[in-house]
Design an enzyme around this catalytic site. Structure first.
Site, PDB file in Angstrom:
ATOM      1  N   HIS A   1      50.424  16.369  53.938  1.00 23.63           N
ATOM      2  CA  HIS A   1      50.251  17.761  53.531  1.00 23.63           C
ATOM      3  C   HIS A   1      50.939  17.962  52.189  1.00 23.63           C
ATOM      4  CE1 HIS A   1      49.474  19.684  57.749  1.00 23.63           C
ATOM      5  NE2 HIS A   1      48.827  18.534  57.600  1.00 23.63           N
TER       6      HIS A   1
ATOM      7  N   GLU B   1      53.030  20.185  51.159  1.00 22.90           N
ATOM      8  CA  GLU B   1      54.461  20.477  51.248  1.00 22.90           C
ATOM      9  C   GLU B   1      55.270  19.206  51.498  1.00 22.90           C
ATOM     10  OE1 GLU B   1      52.323  24.094  53.107  1.00 22.90           O
ATOM     11  OE2 GLU B   1      52.026  21.925  52.985  1.00 22.90           O
TER      12      GLU B   1
ATOM     13  N   CYS C   1      52.468  24.954  57.951  1.00 25.32           N
ATOM     14  CA  CYS C   1      52.178  24.673  59.356  1.00 25.32           C
ATOM     15  C   CYS C   1      53.494  24.320  60.062  1.00 25.32           C
ATOM     16  CB  CYS C   1      51.178  23.528  59.461  1.00 25.32           C
ATOM     17  SG  CYS C   1      51.901  21.907  59.057  1.00 25.32           S
TER      18      CYS C   1
ATOM     19  N   CYS D   1      55.198  21.127  58.520  1.00 24.11           N
ATOM     20  CA  CYS D   1      55.779  21.369  57.199  1.00 24.11           C
ATOM     21  C   CYS D   1      56.981  22.302  57.282  1.00 24.11           C
ATOM     22  CB  CYS D   1      54.716  21.910  56.251  1.00 24.11           C
ATOM     23  SG  CYS D   1      53.434  20.698  55.897  1.00 24.11           S
TER      24      CYS D   1
END
Length: 150
Positions: free
Chosen positions: A54, A56, A84, A87
């Site tokens: 992801h 992040e 999410c 993260c």
């Protein structure tokens, strides 16, 4: 929000556009300390065959490497989509001071939409959270991506 916030979120949007162009869910993230970018990333789950790739996470990894420290207590993380649970957990573990996200994630948002891991009193660290900076361009990029996939 400051001019600096706008500049860094604009960079996160550029990274989200890069992810879009590469066929990834368009999310970009930037980690800063003061006026310096210390890490950035965009989603790469599909191309990297990595469910943890992801934006992040990639930005946090780059920032931690740049600082030679897994803790980033003076940092701000800018992201185009509300983090999410994965993260948000990593953000808390890194001790990020402040998170600025553009648009909400009504399915898995963990900055207040579905969960609030970033400010959970049960955890040993809480982040300052600000939301809504460039929300519409971020949301529109996501809508465009998912429309094309249907």
């Amino acid at each position: 929000m400051t001019t600096q916030d706008r500049r860094f979120m604009h960079r996160a949007l550029q990274l989200a556009r890069r992810a879009f162009d590469e066929g990834e869910v368009p999310v970009g993230a930037v980690v800063t300390i003061g006026d310096a970018v210390i890490g950035e990333g965009c989603n790469a789950e599909i191309n990297d065959c990595d469910p943890t790739a992801h934006a992040e996470i990639k930005a946090l990894r780059a920032a931690a490497a740049a600082q030679k420290n897994h803790r980033l207590p003076a940092a701000t993380l800018y992201t185009t989509l509300e983090p999410c649970p994965m993260c948000a957990g990593a953000i808390v573990l890194a001790r990020i001071a402040r998170v600025v996200f553009a648009t909400h994630d009504p399915r898995a948002g963990s900055g207040g939409s579905v969960f609030n891991l970033l400010q959970a009193t049960e955890l040993n660290h809480r982040c300052e959270v600000e939301e809504g900076l460039y929300a519409e361009p971020s949301a529109e990029l996501l809508r465009e991506f998912f429309r094309a996939r249907r």
